[in-house]
Each structure stands twice: as C-alpha cells, then as structure tokens.
Design an enzyme around this catalytic site. Structure first.
Site, PDB file in Angstrom:
ATOM      1  N   SER A 120      47.780  10.759  39.260  1.00 23.38           N
ATOM      2  CA  SER A 120      47.532   9.897  40.413  1.00 23.38           C
ATOM      3  C   SER A 120      46.544   8.819  40.000  1.00 23.38           C
ATOM      4  CB  SER A 120      46.923  10.712  41.556  1.00 23.38           C
ATOM      5  OG  SER A 120      46.344   9.836  42.512  1.00 23.38           O
ATOM      6  N   TYR A 130      39.250  16.001  44.344  1.00 24.05           N
ATOM      7  CA  TYR A 130      40.661  15.795  44.018  1.00 24.05           C
ATOM      8  C   TYR A 130      40.793  14.855  42.820  1.00 24.05           C
ATOM      9  CZ  TYR A 130      45.524  14.247  44.659  1.00 24.05           C
ATOM     10  OH  TYR A 130      46.837  13.946  44.481  1.00 24.05           O
TER      11      TYR A 130
END
Ligand SMILES: Cc1cc2nc3c(=O)[nH]c(=O)nc-3n(C[C@H](O)[C@H](O)[C@H](O)COP(=O)(O)OP(=O)(O)OC[C@H]3O[C@@H](n4cnc5c(N)ncnc54)[C@H](O)[C@@H]3O)c2cc1C
Lengths: 250, 441
Positions: A143, A156
């Site tokens: 990501s 995250y």
C-alpha cells in the site's frame, strides 16, 4: 503456466475474502485462469460461487494468517489441487483504527502479526514452491501507506512498510529462479475495508487494482502503483520535510 | 539453470540443460530424472513451450553423436535423432536422395520431426513425416530402449506426441529419389480468397509441392489475394548443360543483429513488405535451388529476433474440407482488424497419419505469425480457437504458445487414447514439458 500472451491457468488467493484479492482473481479467470484456490479464514464456501459461474474450478481452503505453522500445508494443498501455481496473490490484512490501536497496544501488535508476520511465513512458503516450479509470480498487496508512514495510521503503515520491504527482498532473492514477486501499491481503495471513510485524493477501486495487476503480470512488472500517477506523487511525498509530513491528514 | 524459449521467444523458463553424447549417457539421465521431470530438445524450432521444462531437466539431443546410414537399394535412411534435416540433406542430396518431408526450415532434428509429425509443402500428396517412418527407437521412462514399428500403439503415440512418451534416439524413414538438387517452380497470383481456394483445389494435384502466401493486408474485394508457388524436383534435362545436377551448397547464412529493436516489424514495414512481395511475384516458371524454394527464411540466421524482445506467436490451424466458411471468417476478421502477420501461409492438407496427437487432417491449414503486444490479441485468438474447434479442426501444438486446455480434447479427439498409452509407458510422468503442463496433456 503463464503463456506467451501473459494469461495464466492457476491462482492461489491468500486472503480469500479480500475484496481486492477477489477482484484480481476474477479478472484472471476472465482472462483464462481455470483453477482457483481461495484460502480464507472460517467457513468460506460461498465466496467461490461467482468464480465457478465464470467457468473456474474452485477449491476453498482454511487459512489463518496468525498461524504461520499451518501455512506450508496451505500452499501444498493448493498445489495438489491446482498443479503448478502460476500466480499467488497475498491479499490478506486488517486495516483497524489508529486511535483504537493506540488505546489497545495488544490489538496493534496482533494486527502486525496478520499484516506483516503472516505475510512473511505465507510468502516464504509460497516462494519456495514457486522456486521449485521455476516459474510463477507472488503478487503482494502492499500500500502507499507503507511507502512513507504517516502519523494518522502508523501502525497499519508500519506493517505495510515492513511488508513492502520484505516483498522487495524476496523478489531479489528469487531473481534468476524464474519465479518473481510483484509488489502492488494501491492508494486509497474505495470498498468494504474503507466503508464510511472519506476517499482520499486519487482514490481507486478493487477493479482498477485488478486491471493494474493483470497488466503488470503480462508485462512482468516488479512494482505496480494504482493509479499509476501515485509513483510520481510519492517521489515528491518522500521528499517532504517531517514537519509538513506529520500534518498530512490521510 | 538456463532460461529457454521456443522460436517465438515468449514465456522463458529456467531448466537444467544436459548435453549427453551417447545413448548410455541419455539412459543415465532418464534413470536419475529430477522431480520436475525431463524433456527432449532438438533445435528449438517449435515456436512455443514444447521443448521447455520449468524447474526441471531439458536434454539437448541435437548435440549428441551423429550417425546415419542409407540403404541405396530402398532409399531408407536410418539416422540418430539429434541429426538435423540440414545435415542429412548435405549428405543425401549429392547421392540423389531427398528427405520425404521438410518443414519451412531445414534446421530441425529428426527427433523434432517425429515428435511434431511435421508436414511440408507436399502434404497433399505425401502426408506428414510419420507416414514415411519405418521404425523408431524410443528410450522410455524405465531407461530401456524399444524398437517400435508402425503396428505398435506406442509408435503412433510417439509420432506427434511432443516428446512426452520418451526420447527418440533413432529413426528409419524412406527418402525420395531425385535427379537434381533443383526445383522446377511455377508462380501464379490470385485476385482474392475465392480464387485462391479454387486454383489450389484445381491444380494442387499436378505438383508435389504447393503453398500459397496470402497478402493478409489486402482488404475489400482483394481480400485473400495470394501468390501460389508450386514446384517439383527438376529433372536432369531441365537443367542447363554443364550444371552439376546434384550440387547442394545452400548459401552461407546472414545474421540478424543480436538485439533487433522491438517493432522493427511493425504495421508499416509489414504492409510494405507484403505489397512488394505480391507485386514482385511475376507469374513465371523458373528453376530454383532447394534452399530458396523450401527454406527462404533460413537465409537469415536468427530472423526471429527482428520481432523484438517480446517475441511473437505463430498461430496455425487446420479446418476440414467443407469448412471453408470458417477459413473465410478467420481471414476476413484478420484483415478487418488489420492484424500484422509477416508471413501468412495457406496450404491444402491430404490424408493424415494415425498419430494420435498429429496435427494434419484433410483440409485447409493457415499459419500466421503475429508480434506479441497487440491489444486484444489473446481474445481474438481464443475466439478463433473456438471457431476452429467447432469446425472440427485443430491448432498445431508445435507452434502453440497460448492455447487453453479446455478445447484440446475437442480438437484432438484421440487424446484419451493417447493418455492411456502414455500413462502405461510413463506412469510417473518422467517426461514433462511446459506445454504439457499448460495444456494438461
Ligand atoms: C521457420 C520455421 C518454419 C517451420 N515450418 C514448419 C512447417 O512447414 N511444417 C511443420 O510441421 N513445422 C514447421 N515448423 C515447426 C518445426 O518443424 C517443429 O516445431 C519441429 O518439431 C522442430 O524441431 P526441433 O528439432 O527444433 O525440435 P524442438 O523445437 O527442439 O522440439 C519440438 C518437440 O519435439 C520434441 N523432441 C525433439 N527431439 C526429440 C527426441 N529426440 N525425442 C523425443 N522428442 C523430441 C521436443 O520435446 C518438443 O516437444 C517450422 C518452424 C520454423 C522455425
């Protein structure tokens, strides 16, 4: 085998419920893949129906990212069903909430075990199999959150940063073996995982990610950004001073 | 590990490459086959992944000791499987013999000619390579050699069997007597596809060797216009006096640059080439050497590189006589889409052989080569596969690099029979290739 025009026959999806992962698999099935293994936690029999309708043979396997000791068996069972694994998509992960992680550090550590630890064992076991085959691509869903970790979601983001680095290293380790790793870095993906959140600029969709992955597989890409413009954007982002970066909202 | 591809240079895969010299060394390799198995490789002239084996062993048969003999009474040649048709021609033509079948290149091995049951311009009268075989020696998975004859099931599972029944070490086949090393050739141009089919049907039987080159870029009323080339071995009295009738010395080969820029062959250059070829092909009757008649592409070594680094796919299919509508449909679709194909060749096939996976059947075969990279190519060819299968035709495995497994049993209805024989000859699947995995052979 990946054929001359880049289509594949078999796919293993680790994280069989992942919306992005399923979009990728569906796309590959539409392009010709015929044997699909969905590895997911819990009772997941229902998720393969759509793929069967598209003409694929589907096997659903139990897969728990937090139990690395079971990952070797998952890969072996997938190969037993599908033969050579042409593409392995590692798409499992939890997003969670940064404030909640800060309030409950144990839950933060657990998310790490899924988002990073699980990928390390599953990825290494899958890579071992691909190396023996002499071909195949491990697609790792990273990501942009991991490209430069931000204050607003650093738990995250840190897992994704670790995963991204792990995947690049694994790709280098496989160099020359015929097997490869493709790192996929989507921006904000509108979908179930982000339901209720306000989309960030340059948001994308699971289908767009699937298209980009299919294109990347055909071209043999090592890194795929979705949308592609993010590559340039992050060249700038990485250069921003900390004082500015700290305040980037999302 | 060595990365190997077929002639189309697509989908490379790594394998350990072994180069045995003798049959004993070959048997030792089979006995010690690795878990991913092994496959024979001749001169790598199949276009796709037939002679590749990712993660396993690939045995370079072309490098093995060459042995051959000729029975001058019968013209039967016995040759080791690694010998090329080129080498055999150099030896045989001066003696007045020619191989019974030659593909569009001489640089294929005897083993490769058997494994693909290759066809040539004489298929309409002489069938394919397998039809001329008297016997084969096959090294099977248990490491033993077997002398097979056309009465044996394993023989016809091996002819066209793409190396998956074992390693052919030797083959005997009947050659053709020739008076000269030249060809008497006549060239005719046709104005459209209908006339092409009509002329081929009407005149094919008058010549041993025939082929049509189609200008695929011609559209509208000229769609399917072609240059028909028909030839026979020239007789001695057709040569000018003083010429050595059996001289055979194909010109030295030129070399394509090791890195040809991708896209050197593009829409424009191919269009220009096709137009020029059609225009320059005057209708005439000439005496030609064997090499330019049968193997025009062999003059440029490594010509496959001019397609650039992404390579190209060769698509060859056959549809039975009576299914001309399918042929027409494919040609008009290709022409409408402006698909770039450097060489598009049409040929009438005669009777096939009993080879269970042999490609030829009585009908029309069309071969084209298309550079990889064109958007929508995969879908287009998949559509063609379906039309071809529906028409009772098939796609040629020696050229395939992209077909899917589903249509294979439709195209090759004797696949179950072949599988059974292969299963008993090689229960552990010692002989395996990328092609076999991709198509679940
Ligand atoms: C320019 C060009 C033109 C061509 N024209 C034609 C044509 O007109 N007609 C036609 O039929 N084909 C044609 N071909 C295809 C070619 O004839 C076949 O692919 C042939 O099999 C290639 O032989 P090879 O020795 O290069 O074999 P490879 O390509 O190395 O191998 C082909 C197959 O044969 C098997 N094989 C090779 N040696 C052995 C052995 N000793 N024992 C068992 N299996 C073995 C391999 O395992 C593999 O499955 C053409 C190819 C080119 C490049």
């Amino acid at each position: 085998m990946k054929n001359a025009l880049g289509s594949v026959d078999s796919v293993l999806l680790l994280g069989g419920r992942s919306e992005i992962g399923l979009a990728v698999v569906e796309r590959l099935v539409r392009d010709g893949a015929r044997r699909v293994v969905l590895a997911a936690r819990g009772d997941a029999a229902a998720i393969g129906v759509r793929l069967k309708d598209l003409g694929a043979e589907v096997l659903v396997l139990d897969f728990d990212a937090e139990r690395p000791e079971t990952h070797e068996r998952v890969v072996a069972a997938a190969a037993e069903f599908a033969g050579d694994l042409d593409v392995v998509v590692a798409a499992f992960g939890v997003l969670g909430d940064q404030a909640a992680y800060e309030a409950d550090p144990v839950s933060a550590a657990r998310s790490m075990a899924v988002n990073l630890g699980g990928h390390v064992s599953a990825g290494l076991f899958a890579a071992r199999r691909l190396r023996e085959q002499g071909h195949g691509t491990l697609v790792v869903l990273s990501s942009v959150a991991g490209v430069r970790v931000r204050r607003v979601n650093f738990v995250y983001g840190a897992a994704k940063a670790g995963l991204d680095g792990f995947a690049q290293g694994l790709g280098d380790a496989l160099h020359g073996s015929g097997a490869r790793v493709m790192v996929v870095r989507p921006g904000f993906v509108i979908g179930r995982m982000t339901a209720g959140m306000r989309p960030a600029p340059m948001a994308t969709t699971p289908e767009a990610v699937a298209d980009a992955v299919a294109g990347g597989l055909r071209a043999g890409a090592e890194t795929v950004w979705v949308p592609g413009r993010l590559r340039a954007v992050f060249t700038v982002m990485r250069a921003l001073p900390r004082a500015v970066w700290r305040r980037v909202p999302r | 590990m060595t990365f190997l591809t077929g002639w189309g240079r697509t989908a490379p895969s790594p394998a350990t490459l072994a180069a045995p010299r003798t049959t004993a060394e070959l048997a030792a390799l089979v006995a010690a086959a690795p878990p991913r198995g092994l496959i024979a490789r001749g001169l790598g002239r199949s276009y796709g992944d037939a002679a590749q084996n990712a993660g396993g062993l690939v045995v370079d048969v072309a490098g093995m000791e060459a042995r051959w003999s000729l029975d001058p009474e019968t013209g039967v040649v016995t040759a080791s499987a690694g010998m090329s048709l080129h080498d055999l021609m150099l030896a045989l033509v001066p003696l007045g013999w020619f191989v019974p079948v030659t593909p569009g290149t001489r640089h294929v091995t005897v083993g490769g000619a058997v494994a693909a049951d290759v066809h040539g311009k004489n298929h309409h009268v002489d069938s394919s390579f397998g039809a001329h075989l008297r016997s084969l020696t096959l090294l099977t998975a248990d490491g033993t050699g077997h002398l097979l004859r056309p009465g044996d099931d394993l023989f016809w599972a091996t002819v066209g069997g793409m190396g998956l029944t074992g390693l052919v070490t030797e083959a005997s086949f009947a050659c053709v007597p020739v008076e000269t090393s030249r060809m008497s050739v006549d060239v005719e141009r046709t104005r459209d596809l209908d006339q092409t089919l009509e002329r081929m049907t009407a005149t094919d039987d008058r010549h041993r060797y025939t082929v049509a080159w189609i200008d695929l870029l011609a559209r509208g009323p000229r769609m399917g216009r072609s240059v028909l080339t028909r030839g026979d071995h020239a007789r001695r009295e057709e040569l000018p006096r003083g010429a050595d009738p059996l001289a055979f010395a194909p010109a030295a080969r030129l070399s394509a640059p090791p890195w040809a820029p991708g896209g050197l062959l593009n829409g424009l250059t191919v269009r220009a080439f096709n137009q020029a070829w059609y225009a320059k092909s005057r209708e005439r009757r000439v005496i030609q050497d064997i090499a330019p008649f049968f193997h025009p592409l062999d003059f440029v070594d490594g010509w496959n590189r001019v397609y650039g680094s992404r390579g190209f796919v060769q698509y060859q299919f056959v549809v039975p006589f009576g299914e001309e509508a399918t042929l027409r449909r494919v040609v008009s679709r290709l022409s409408a889409e402006g698909v770039v194909s450097f060489l598009t060749v049409l040929k009438r096939f005669g009777a096939g052989t009993p080879g269970m996976l042999s490609f030829p059947l009585p009908g029309w075969t069309l071969a084209l080569d298309i550079p990889v990279g064109r958007a929508g190519l995969a879908g287009l060819l998949r559509e063609f596969d379906e039309w071809v299968a529906e028409a009772g035709g098939r796609v040629y495995l020696a050229k395939d690099a992209r077909m899917r497994a589903e249509l294979l049993p439709v195209m090759y209805p004797r696949l179950p029979e072949w599988r059974k024989i292969r299963e008993s000859a090689d229960p552990g699947e010692v002989f395996r290739s990328d092609l076999a995995r991709r198509l679940s052979l």
